[in-house]
Design a protein around this motif. Structure first.
Motif, PDB file in Angstrom:
ATOM      1  N   ARG A  83      26.929  35.887  45.536  1.00  0.00           N
ATOM      2  CA  ARG A  83      28.356  36.082  46.479  1.00  0.00           C
ATOM      3  C   ARG A  83      29.562  35.798  45.882  1.00  0.00           C
ATOM      4  N   MET A  84      29.277  34.452  45.361  1.00  0.00           N
ATOM      5  CA  MET A  84      30.562  34.010  44.369  1.00  0.00           C
ATOM      6  C   MET A  84      30.939  34.804  43.383  1.00  0.00           C
ATOM      7  N   LEU A  85      30.104  35.463  42.518  1.00  0.00           N
ATOM      8  CA  LEU A  85      30.620  36.095  41.432  1.00  0.00           C
ATOM      9  C   LEU A  85      30.956  37.447  41.909  1.00  0.00           C
ATOM     10  N   PHE A  86      30.517  38.000  42.870  1.00  0.00           N
ATOM     11  CA  PHE A  86      30.927  39.302  43.458  1.00  0.00           C
ATOM     12  C   PHE A  86      32.240  39.301  43.916  1.00  0.00           C
ATOM     13  N   ALA A  87      32.554  38.222  44.534  1.00  0.00           N
ATOM     14  CA  ALA A  87      33.868  37.938  45.111  1.00  0.00           C
ATOM     15  C   ALA A  87      34.789  37.735  44.063  1.00  0.00           C
ATOM     16  N   TYR A  88      34.539  37.038  42.991  1.00  0.00           N
ATOM     17  CA  TYR A  88      35.607  37.048  41.856  1.00  0.00           C
ATOM     18  C   TYR A  88      35.758  38.569  41.190  1.00  0.00           C
ATOM     19  N   VAL A  89      34.617  39.388  40.939  1.00  0.00           N
ATOM     20  CA  VAL A  89      34.876  40.532  40.493  1.00  0.00           C
ATOM     21  C   VAL A  89      35.514  41.440  41.243  1.00  0.00           C
ATOM     22  N   PHE A  90      35.258  41.707  42.523  1.00  0.00           N
ATOM     23  CA  PHE A  90      35.800  42.453  43.413  1.00  0.00           C
ATOM     24  C   PHE A  90      37.415  42.119  43.614  1.00  0.00           C
ATOM     25  N   LYS A 101      49.144  36.713  36.013  1.00  0.00           N
ATOM     26  CA  LYS A 101      50.520  36.843  35.608  1.00  0.00           C
ATOM     27  C   LYS A 101      50.917  38.127  34.982  1.00  0.00           C
ATOM     28  N   GLN A 102      52.345  38.641  35.295  1.00  0.00           N
ATOM     29  CA  GLN A 102      52.861  39.507  34.670  1.00  0.00           C
ATOM     30  C   GLN A 102      53.735  39.079  33.383  1.00  0.00           C
ATOM     31  N   ASP A 103      53.717  39.952  32.224  1.00  0.00           N
ATOM     32  CA  ASP A 103      54.713  39.597  31.400  1.00  0.00           C
ATOM     33  C   ASP A 103      55.971  39.618  31.676  1.00  0.00           C
ATOM     34  N   GLN A 104      56.390  40.662  32.578  1.00  0.00           N
ATOM     35  CA  GLN A 104      57.775  40.861  33.044  1.00  0.00           C
ATOM     36  C   GLN A 104      57.789  41.236  34.441  1.00  0.00           C
ATOM     37  N   PRO A 105      57.518  39.823  35.312  1.00  0.00           N
ATOM     38  CA  PRO A 105      57.385  39.973  36.734  1.00  0.00           C
ATOM     39  C   PRO A 105      58.954  40.773  37.214  1.00  0.00           C
ATOM     40  N   THR A 106      58.567  41.234  38.434  1.00  0.00           N
ATOM     41  CA  THR A 106      59.881  41.995  39.017  1.00  0.00           C
ATOM     42  C   THR A 106      59.953  41.341  40.465  1.00  0.00           C
ATOM     43  N   SER A 107      61.230  41.560  41.076  1.00  0.00           N
ATOM     44  CA  SER A 107      61.643  40.785  42.190  1.00  0.00           C
ATOM     45  C   SER A 107      60.827  41.481  43.281  1.00  0.00           C
ATOM     46  N   ASP A 108      60.101  42.548  43.095  1.00  0.00           N
ATOM     47  CA  ASP A 108      59.254  43.123  44.152  1.00  0.00           C
ATOM     48  C   ASP A 108      57.744  42.491  44.284  1.00  0.00           C
ATOM     49  N   ASP A 109      57.362  42.040  43.064  1.00  0.00           N
ATOM     50  CA  ASP A 109      56.222  41.636  42.734  1.00  0.00           C
ATOM     51  C   ASP A 109      56.247  40.601  41.786  1.00  0.00           C
ATOM     52  N   PRO A 110      56.659  39.322  42.396  1.00  0.00           N
ATOM     53  CA  PRO A 110      56.829  38.189  41.607  1.00  0.00           C
ATOM     54  C   PRO A 110      55.645  37.471  40.790  1.00  0.00           C
ATOM     55  N   GLU A 111      54.516  37.651  41.647  1.00  0.00           N
ATOM     56  CA  GLU A 111      53.201  37.186  40.938  1.00  0.00           C
ATOM     57  C   GLU A 111      52.062  37.692  42.111  1.00  0.00           C
ATOM     58  N   THR A 112      51.123  38.331  41.465  1.00  0.00           N
ATOM     59  CA  THR A 112      50.001  38.737  42.438  1.00  0.00           C
ATOM     60  C   THR A 112      49.081  37.698  42.343  1.00  0.00           C
ATOM     61  N   VAL A 113      48.542  37.564  43.491  1.00  0.00           N
ATOM     62  CA  VAL A 113      47.493  36.528  43.588  1.00  0.00           C
ATOM     63  C   VAL A 113      46.134  37.117  44.014  1.00  0.00           C
ATOM     64  N   ARG A 114      45.025  36.640  43.310  1.00  0.00           N
ATOM     65  CA  ARG A 114      43.754  37.152  43.573  1.00  0.00           C
ATOM     66  C   ARG A 114      43.016  36.010  44.386  1.00  0.00           C
ATOM     67  N   LEU A 115      42.238  36.462  45.362  1.00  0.00           N
ATOM     68  CA  LEU A 115      41.661  35.714  46.643  1.00  0.00           C
ATOM     69  C   LEU A 115      40.386  35.735  46.464  1.00  0.00           C
ATOM     70  N   SER A 116      39.569  34.752  46.429  1.00  0.00           N
ATOM     71  CA  SER A 116      37.993  34.782  46.284  1.00  0.00           C
ATOM     72  C   SER A 116      37.476  33.900  47.385  1.00  0.00           C
ATOM     73  N   SER A 117      36.240  34.431  47.735  1.00  0.00           N
ATOM     74  CA  SER A 117      35.546  33.761  48.692  1.00  0.00           C
ATOM     75  C   SER A 117      34.906  32.747  48.279  1.00  0.00           C
ATOM     76  N   VAL A 118      34.758  31.515  49.328  1.00  0.00           N
ATOM     77  CA  VAL A 118      34.445  30.075  48.783  1.00  0.00           C
ATOM     78  C   VAL A 118      32.985  30.094  49.792  1.00  0.00           C
ATOM     79  N   ALA A 176      33.375  40.133  49.311  1.00  0.00           N
ATOM     80  CA  ALA A 176      34.514  41.132  49.326  1.00  0.00           C
ATOM     81  C   ALA A 176      35.456  40.508  50.888  1.00  0.00           C
ATOM     82  N   VAL A 177      34.883  39.561  51.407  1.00  0.00           N
ATOM     83  CA  VAL A 177      35.764  39.326  52.596  1.00  0.00           C
ATOM     84  C   VAL A 177      37.135  38.403  52.365  1.00  0.00           C
ATOM     85  N   SER A 178      37.136  37.909  50.867  1.00  0.00           N
ATOM     86  CA  SER A 178      38.315  37.519  50.278  1.00  0.00           C
ATOM     87  C   SER A 178      39.498  38.357  49.960  1.00  0.00           C
TER      88      SER A 178
END
Length: 544
Positions: free
Chosen positions: A351-358, A527-544, A418-420
């Motif tokens: 479950r933990m590994l699937f959460a990260y991959v998904f 992180k993106q090489d050149q973040p834009t104002s609309d998408d400053p930093e995307t985050v990935r949420l994983s289940s605990v 996948a809940v995360s």
């Protein structure tokens, strides 16, 4: 500013102790799930000679059975034989007092077993919000540490409580759940005191200790029971928790300024990073404090309730499988306690590994604009509820095929990861500002399946294939219905009641996670090489 060059920084030490701390927290809540298999009195027909024959799928020799039978040469006698096994202190004490040793096990009904297993969650929800408040007042070092160690010390009382009366054991489990509920919300306060904004995503991965704790402790407890007796599982929890607490007291402090051994360069780096962050956001924080929380809009929000519905279904399925798996494998398939522990723990590692991959897949779809945010959240909800329900449905009809049962149970637990990327992330999407309140409100409701499910199992019975079929069909139906509702009505758009001058996008950065409880989330930045104002930093949420 460059990071310190200390070999092992105070922040690294903190991460490891937090990781183990969450493993301890889950060790407390799941130990009874497997010990109860060894505590219950087995029927008189349990053994014919040295072969265990009382499980639901036993087929007598000569009837075409291909099932392997467990004998002393092929596996360990499940529990009742006390010969050549280490006696527990409780057994020695009872012998000296000439009291009943319950050598054949406790005569607890299925209903009483359900009360014992579910009691941990009866009051667990009450301390979700107070945990954060107490941490701000007295410090996370005290609240998180005391919550875990007191829960572990209570474990040492559980064997004698079990011999006394099952109702005493229920009371202890209730108190454990109440105390341990403080740990999760308390930890986030320490992250704000110790971790620079650009490192918070990495730090929150320490919460994965909970999933790793389940995956490792189930097999470990199975081996402890097989080598000695079930009482030593609780003693192990008490000793291990105490050792962790001693390390916690010595190495952890509520802030860098209080730490006597922190390297000066690391303290300077942390304080300067947090100071800059606070200076930039002080005006915004004052505006936030002056504006009241829109409770009415939150309570009446349809997207919020659809997310709660999905969470309810997912947690019903997860807690049912996590709590009942050891009993199921024993009563239906007759597996020994070591194998039961192993097969109960592996799904949670998956479950933990699937959460990260998904979560990586979900982030890719959003970053490349291949799917809408609501679409990605619905996809996560479909997996953690609808697909999960399909696998549990397969488990219900797996009958005596132990291979199919293992596969379906593992798959059902795995896809819940996948809940995360689905319902949990949806709470942040709809209101980054009030995400903490939404998570707390959702958590107080969705913890209910944790104690309802064991009671239902106790009422239905847990010995025959048909009884387990009904249990799994109820679980499957709950998952599928909740998944369908979420697919139909989920909405990840920013809600009007979230309106605030500084909130311009539904995308969030690691900084914005500071105001909500991450006990259910792990955040990994992409992180993106050149973040834009609309998408400053995307985050990935994983289940605990």
């Amino acid at each position: 500013m460059a990071k310190d060059e200390v070999a092992i920084s105070a922040r690294t030490t903190l991460w490891y102790l937090v990781f183990v701390g969450f493993a301890v927290n889950y060790m407390i809540r799941i130990n009874t799930n497997i010990t109860i298999v060894a505590m219950i009195k087995q029927p008189d027909m349990q053994f014919t000679g040295e072969v265990k024959v009382d499980y639901a799928c036993y087929v007598p020799a000569g009837n075409g059975s291909t099932e392997q039978l467990y004998t002393p040469s092929t596996g360990f006698n499940l529990l009742r034989s006390q010969k050549d096994r280490i006696r527990s202190p409780e057994q020695i004490l009872l012998s000296l007092l000439h009291l009943d040793l319950q050598k054949q096990g406790f005569e607890w009904s299925e209903y009483q077993q359900g009360l014992i297993l579910g009691a941990f969650y009866w009051l667990h929800w009450i301390t979700q919000i107070p945990g954060g408040i107490l941490a701000r007042r007295y410090g996370t070092k005290l609240v998180f540490g005391a919550s875990n160690v007191i829960g572990c010390w209570m474990c040492c009382l559980m064997p004698i409580a079990s011999y006394w009366d099952y109702r005493v054991l229920v009371v202890l489990r209730v108190l454990q759940g109440l105390v341990c509920g403080l740990a999760w919300p308390a930890m986030h306060h320490m992250a704000g005191q110790w971790i620079p904004p650009n490192e918070r995503s990495k730090f929150v991965t320490a919460y994965l200790g909970s999933s790793v704790g389940v995956a490792l402790n189930f097999p470990l407890f199975g081996y402890i029971i097989s080598w000695s007796s079930w009482e030593y599982v609780y003693h192990f929890c008490g000793v291990f928790g105490t050792v962790w607490y001693v390390a916690w007291l010595y190495y952890v402090y509520d802030s860098p300024a209080e730490h006597p051994r922190i390297h000066p360069s690391e303290r300077k780096y942390i304080e300067s990073s947090l100071g800059l962050s606070e200076a930039k956001s002080s005006t915004s924080q004052r505006q936030h404090a002056e504006q009241p929380t829109p409770w009415r809009q939150i309570v009446l929000s349809k997207p919020l309730w659809m997310t709660i519905v999905a969470q309810w279904g997912g947690i019903w399925g997860l807690f049912t499988l996590m709590t009942q798996a050891p009993t199921y494998f024993n009563n239906v398939h007759g597996w020994n306690i070591k194998m039961t522990g192993l097969l109960s723990g592996i799904p949670h590692l998956c479950r933990m590994l699937f959460a990260y991959v998904f979560s990586i897949i979900g982030d890719h779809l959003l970053k490349r604009e291949l799917m809408s945010r609501t679409g990605v959240r619905k996809m996560g909800g479909t997996l953690c509820c609808l697909v999960n329900g399909v696998f549990v449905f397969g488990l219900a009809y797996s009958g005596c095929n132990s291979l199919l049962a293992t596969v379906f149970l593992t798959l059902a637990t795995t896809v819940h990861g996948a809940v995360s990327t689905g319902p949990l992330a949806n709470l942040v999407d709809m209101s980054p500002r009030y995400a903490g309140i939404l998570l707390g409100f959702s958590g107080m409701i969705t913890v209910v399946p944790g104690f309802i499910s064991p009671i239902i199992v106790g009422m239905l019975g847990n010995h025959t294939v048909e009884q387990w079929k009904i249990i799994f069909l109820i679980t499957s139906g709950t998952l599928i219905v909740c998944g369908v509702l979420y697919m139909a009505f989920a909405d990840s758009t920013l809600q009007p009641w979230n309106s605030c001058e500084d909130v311009t996008s539904v995308n969030i950065s690691a900084d914005e996670l500071e105001e909500f409880n991450p006990s259910q989330l792990t955040v990994i930045p992409v992180k993106q090489d050149q973040p834009t104002s609309d998408d400053p930093e995307t985050v990935r949420l994983s289940s605990v």
